[in-house]
Design a protein around this motif. Structure first.
Motif, short mmCIF file in Angstrom:
data_model
loop_
_atom_site.label_atom_id
_atom_site.label_comp_id
_atom_site.label_asym_id
_atom_site.label_seq_id
_atom_site.Cartn_x
_atom_site.Cartn_y
_atom_site.Cartn_z
N ALA A 105 23.90 64.06 20.20
CA ALA A 105 23.92 65.91 20.50
C ALA A 105 25.46 67.03 19.91
O ALA A 105 25.35 67.56 19.87
CB ALA A 105 22.99 66.51 21.58
N GLU A 106 26.23 65.85 20.63
CA GLU A 106 27.94 66.40 20.97
C GLU A 106 28.14 66.82 19.57
O GLU A 106 28.52 67.25 18.99
CB GLU A 106 28.86 66.17 21.22
N ARG A 107 28.43 65.49 18.35
CA ARG A 107 28.48 65.41 17.11
C ARG A 107 27.81 66.06 16.29
O ARG A 107 28.68 67.10 15.71
CB ARG A 107 28.56 63.72 16.92
N ARG A 135 21.64 79.68 16.87
CA ARG A 135 23.19 79.25 17.08
C ARG A 135 23.14 79.28 18.74
O ARG A 135 23.76 78.01 19.23
CB ARG A 135 24.22 80.08 16.88
N GLU A 136 22.60 80.26 19.54
CA GLU A 136 23.04 80.42 20.91
C GLU A 136 22.48 79.46 21.48
O GLU A 136 22.34 78.91 22.50
CB GLU A 136 23.19 81.45 22.06
N ALA A 137 20.48 79.79 21.05
CA ALA A 137 19.91 78.65 21.84
C ALA A 137 20.00 76.85 21.24
O ALA A 137 19.82 76.72 22.65
CB ALA A 137 18.93 79.31 21.39
N THR A 138 20.32 76.67 20.45
CA THR A 138 20.80 75.77 19.84
C THR A 138 22.17 75.23 21.28
O THR A 138 22.22 73.79 21.64
CB THR A 138 20.73 75.40 18.63
N GLU A 197 20.51 74.38 24.48
CA GLU A 197 19.70 72.71 24.20
C GLU A 197 21.12 71.67 24.19
O GLU A 197 20.72 70.69 24.89
CB GLU A 197 19.10 73.09 23.12
N ALA A 198 21.75 71.45 22.98
CA ALA A 198 22.55 70.69 23.32
C ALA A 198 23.42 70.20 23.96
O ALA A 198 23.94 68.90 24.55
CB ALA A 198 23.47 70.80 22.19
N HIS A 231 14.68 64.99 23.25
CA HIS A 231 14.27 65.18 21.88
C HIS A 231 14.66 66.30 20.65
O HIS A 231 14.19 65.98 19.87
CB HIS A 231 13.27 63.82 21.89
N THR A 232 14.47 67.43 21.07
CA THR A 232 13.93 68.90 21.04
C THR A 232 14.85 69.33 20.49
O THR A 232 15.01 70.84 20.67
CB THR A 232 12.42 69.32 21.60
N SER A 233 16.23 69.17 20.91
CA SER A 233 17.30 70.36 20.90
C SER A 233 17.31 70.77 19.61
O SER A 233 17.85 71.96 19.95
CB SER A 233 18.55 69.53 21.57
N PHE A 234 17.27 70.31 19.04
CA PHE A 234 17.83 70.82 16.83
C PHE A 234 16.35 71.34 16.81
O PHE A 234 16.42 71.69 15.30
CB PHE A 234 18.54 69.60 16.99
#
Length: 196
Positions: free
Chosen positions: A123-125, A146-149, A152-153, A158-161
């Motif tokens: 997620a970080e990468r 972008r902010e919501a993602t 989430e990250a 598994h649904t973060s993106f």
């Protein structure tokens, strides 16, 4: 006509101004491209013909039929369901300088299959490579997504993106995909396979 000359002192002043711009953050820093290189290697493994372009019919590993290539024109989903389709579409997007879209989409697909104990690192990468505001391969999403993602990250699932991936998919579907279907690379490949 008199020329303009800069003394060494003036050149130092100019360099000082450039350094000042760097300090202000007006000149973007170059980041390491390790994730992008890893993704390119992944794509090369998944689609052996990615570096050679459209010459898939000559490849030993990939055999395309006219029917499969015609199915690509029915939906972006059909195109992306095919490894060969992914590679050829990636080449097309690369020619339009927008390959970050399919790279992000593929990274998200891979991310969804990741074991839970590896989610945080991936997620970080993905966030650093594609989502953050100064990302090397920044995808075209609005501020709210972008902010919501970003949130989430930080605590990835598994649904973060998913929301960002959906936005990029719609962008490709409405913008790049119709141009791909009209492109010489797609039409030539289809014509070549139909004549064979």
């Amino acid at each position: 006509m008199p020329g303009f000359f800069f003394s060494n002192n003036n050149m130092t002043e100019l360099n000082g101004k450039e350094d000042y711009k760097l300090a202000e953050g007006k000149v973007h820093k170059k980041k390491q491209k390790t994730f992008g290189a890893d993704l390119k290697s992944y794509l090369k493994c998944m689609v052996p013909h990615i570096e050679s372009g459209i010459k898939t019919s000559n490849s030993k590993n990939v055999t395309l039929s006219a029917e499969e290539v015609i199915q690509w024109s029915q939906s972006l989903k059909n195109l992306l369901a095919s490894q060969s389709g992914q590679g050829i579409f990636w080449e097309f997007l690369k020619s339009e300088f927008s390959e970050e879209n399919i790279e992000f989409w593929l990274a998200c697909e891979d991310y969804k299959k990741t074991k839970s104990d590896h989610l945080h690192g991936k997620a970080e990468r993905i966030y650093e490579e594609f989502v953050q505001s100064d990302a090397i391969k920044q995808i075209n999403i609005d501020y709210q997504i972008r902010e919501a993602t970003a949130k989430e990250a930080q605590d990835p699932t598994h649904t973060s993106f998913d929301e960002a991936q959906k936005t990029v998919y719609i962008l490709m579907e409405r913008d790049s995909y119709p141009r791909f279907l009209k492109s010489k690379s797609y039409l030539n490949l289809l014509n070549q396979l139909q004549t064979n």
